[in-house]
Design an enzyme around this catalytic site. Structure first.
Site, PDB file in Angstrom:
ATOM      1  N   PHE A 127       0.862  -1.184   0.000  1.00  0.00           N
ATOM      2  CA  PHE A 127       0.000   0.000   0.000  1.00  0.00           C
ATOM      3  C   PHE A 127       0.899   1.235   0.000  1.00  0.00           C
ATOM      4  O   PHE A 127       1.710   1.427   0.907  1.00  0.00           O
ATOM      5  CB  PHE A 127      -0.925   0.040   1.213  1.00  0.00           C
ATOM      6  CG  PHE A 127      -1.871   1.203   1.179  1.00  0.00           C
ATOM      7  CD1 PHE A 127      -3.053   1.132   0.442  1.00  0.00           C
ATOM      8  CD2 PHE A 127      -1.588   2.392   1.830  1.00  0.00           C
ATOM      9  CE1 PHE A 127      -3.927   2.211   0.373  1.00  0.00           C
ATOM     10  CE2 PHE A 127      -2.450   3.479   1.772  1.00  0.00           C
ATOM     11  CZ  PHE A 127      -3.628   3.382   1.039  1.00  0.00           C
ATOM     12  N   ASP A 212       9.535   2.420   1.221  1.00  0.00           N
ATOM     13  CA  ASP A 212       8.383   3.151   1.753  1.00  0.00           C
ATOM     14  C   ASP A 212       8.292   2.841   3.249  1.00  0.00           C
ATOM     15  O   ASP A 212       7.845   1.765   3.641  1.00  0.00           O
ATOM     16  CB  ASP A 212       7.120   2.688   1.009  1.00  0.00           C
ATOM     17  CG  ASP A 212       5.845   3.290   1.581  1.00  0.00           C
ATOM     18  OD1 ASP A 212       5.880   3.864   2.693  1.00  0.00           O
ATOM     19  OD2 ASP A 212       4.796   3.156   0.926  1.00  0.00           O
ATOM     20  N   LYS A 241       3.585   9.200   8.432  1.00  0.00           N
ATOM     21  CA  LYS A 241       2.696   9.017   9.584  1.00  0.00           C
ATOM     22  C   LYS A 241       3.259   9.467  10.937  1.00  0.00           C
ATOM     23  O   LYS A 241       2.784  10.420  11.535  1.00  0.00           O
ATOM     24  CB  LYS A 241       2.284   7.557   9.661  1.00  0.00           C
ATOM     25  CG  LYS A 241       1.321   7.137   8.562  1.00  0.00           C
ATOM     26  CD  LYS A 241       0.962   5.688   8.674  1.00  0.00           C
ATOM     27  CE  LYS A 241      -0.047   5.248   7.623  1.00  0.00           C
ATOM     28  NZ  LYS A 241      -1.374   5.855   7.786  1.00  0.00           N
TER      29      LYS A 241
END
Length: 386
Positions: A127, A212, A241
């Site tokens: 994702f 990532d 995040k």
């Protein structure tokens, strides 16, 4: 009619305040927060250092545009580069934007060399965000339905399968984009030997390795970056995040050789790296160091993992427990939704990663007693839902 677009399957809960690892709803019910805003609330809620730093910065300068020098942006870039071993940083607002920047930078890097390399190889179940390029990079078809035509130049291969990767490498291959640990995709770990093999393939074929770490970075896995545990170094690294501890900020870091392909006008972000978001990120990094939170992540992660594995022996519905640090998943033989709802009713907030994986993401400063409390609550929920 709801004035909000229906883009989220929201829990039936309205949270109004938080303190440490706990949050309260609008009826003053208290919950132990093992979601942390999906790995965002690094320091928990209302950490006094963060509250003070943001208050001071808000009273000084919130935003001034990247047309001007921003001292805290420079300070943050130097800190992240020193910690990661990379050379230059670009700041944006989110993980999707960081990955978008990474994809653009990889293609521009090869364009500047006069090369036709443009293809990015990613993993199935990955994702990488919901922008058109990043959802195309994502290895889950469910996020792509209805958004054709999608940008060309992306190939997906199974995670931890070097042979599958070798089979798709061609003269058009520019980069391999991987999560060291797939969060949204089901808490799937890219093993160290695989990541080392990918690094070697990138070197042999002149490709870039892009990692990532939007969810795994900034201490979530027990080291500042998850890639440290595999003994590899990427050419491009993306973060978001946990970086701002609740204030939106994303970052894309790269080696000097690659970063040189971005110049004025090639990429940008109106809000990226403004004084407020950089203050938040610098505070997160300072607290992680000063409060020895990486050690806490390792200890509390081991405690949580051990507790869940003990629970697995009692409850056959738990098929496997996996993860690193405080990003842990419990794969179930049933759908996770009803169990998540029951946990919420019992005062514990957890979420899923796919239909049948429970995902636990407490703040990095969660206490031993709070982990014990979460395990007791989960065991009680398991007993009632068996």
């Amino acid at each position: 009619m709801n004035a909000l677009m229906n883009t989220y399957a929201r829990f039936p809960l309205t949270l109004v305040r938080g303190q440490g690892s706990r949050v309260w709803d609008d009826a003053d019910n208290c919950y132990l927060d093992f979601i942390s805003g999906i790995a965002v609330d690094t320091l928990g809620h209302a950490h006094p250092k963060m509250t003070q730093a943001l208050s001071t910065q808000a009273a000084t300068l919130l935003h001034c545009s990247n047309l001007f020098n921003i001292p805290k942006q420079q300070q943050l870039a130097e800190k992240l580069c020193a910690d990661s071993g990379l050379d230059a940083a670009f700041f944006c607002n989110s993980g999707a934007e960081a990955n978008e920047a990474a994809i653009k930078l990889a293609r521009k890097y090869f364009y500047d060399q006069g090369s036709a390399r443009r293809t990015v190889i990613t993993a199935t179940q990955s994702f990488h965000g919901r922008l058109l390029s990043t959802l195309t990079a994502t290895g889950q078809d469910k996020v792509k339905v209805g958004f054709d035509p999608l940008p060309p130049g992306f190939i997906h291969v199974p995670l931890n399968d070097l042979d599958a990767l070798k089979a798709v490498i061609s003269r058009q291959s520019a980069a391999i984009l991987l999560e060291p640990l797939q969060g949204e995709g089901g808490v799937n770990i890219a093993n160290a030997a695989y990541l080392q093999g990918v690094r070697k393939l990138c070197d042999e074929h002149g490709m870039l390795l892009m990692l990532d770490e939007v969810q795994t970075g900034i201490g979530r896995c027990g080291t500042m970056f998850a890639f440290e545990q595999a003994g590899v170094k990427p050419d491009i690294l993306t973060l978001a995040k946990g970086l701002g501890g609740g204030v939106p900020i994303g970052a894309m870091l790269a080696t000097d050789a690659v970063a040189a392909s971005f110049g004025p006008g090639t990429h940008g972000s109106t809000f990226g790296g403004n004084p407020l978001s950089c203050t938040a990120a610098l505070t997160v990094l300072e607290v992680i160091e000063n409060e020895s939170l990486l050690e806490n992540v390792k200890a509390r992660g081991a405690q949580l993992m051990q507790g869940l594995k003990a629970m697995q022996a009692r409850f056959p519905v738990i098929k496997e427990v996996r993860g690193q640090g405080l990003l842990i998943g419990a794969e179930l033989s049933i759908e996770a939704g009803p169990l998540i709802a029951e946990a919420r009713e019992s005062g514990l907030l957890v979420l899923s990663a796919g239909p049948n994986v429970l995902r636990l993401l407490p703040p990095l400063n969660v206490s031993e007693a709070e982990v014990d409390e979460a395990l007791v609550t989960l065991a009680s929920v398991m007993e009632r839902t068996q």
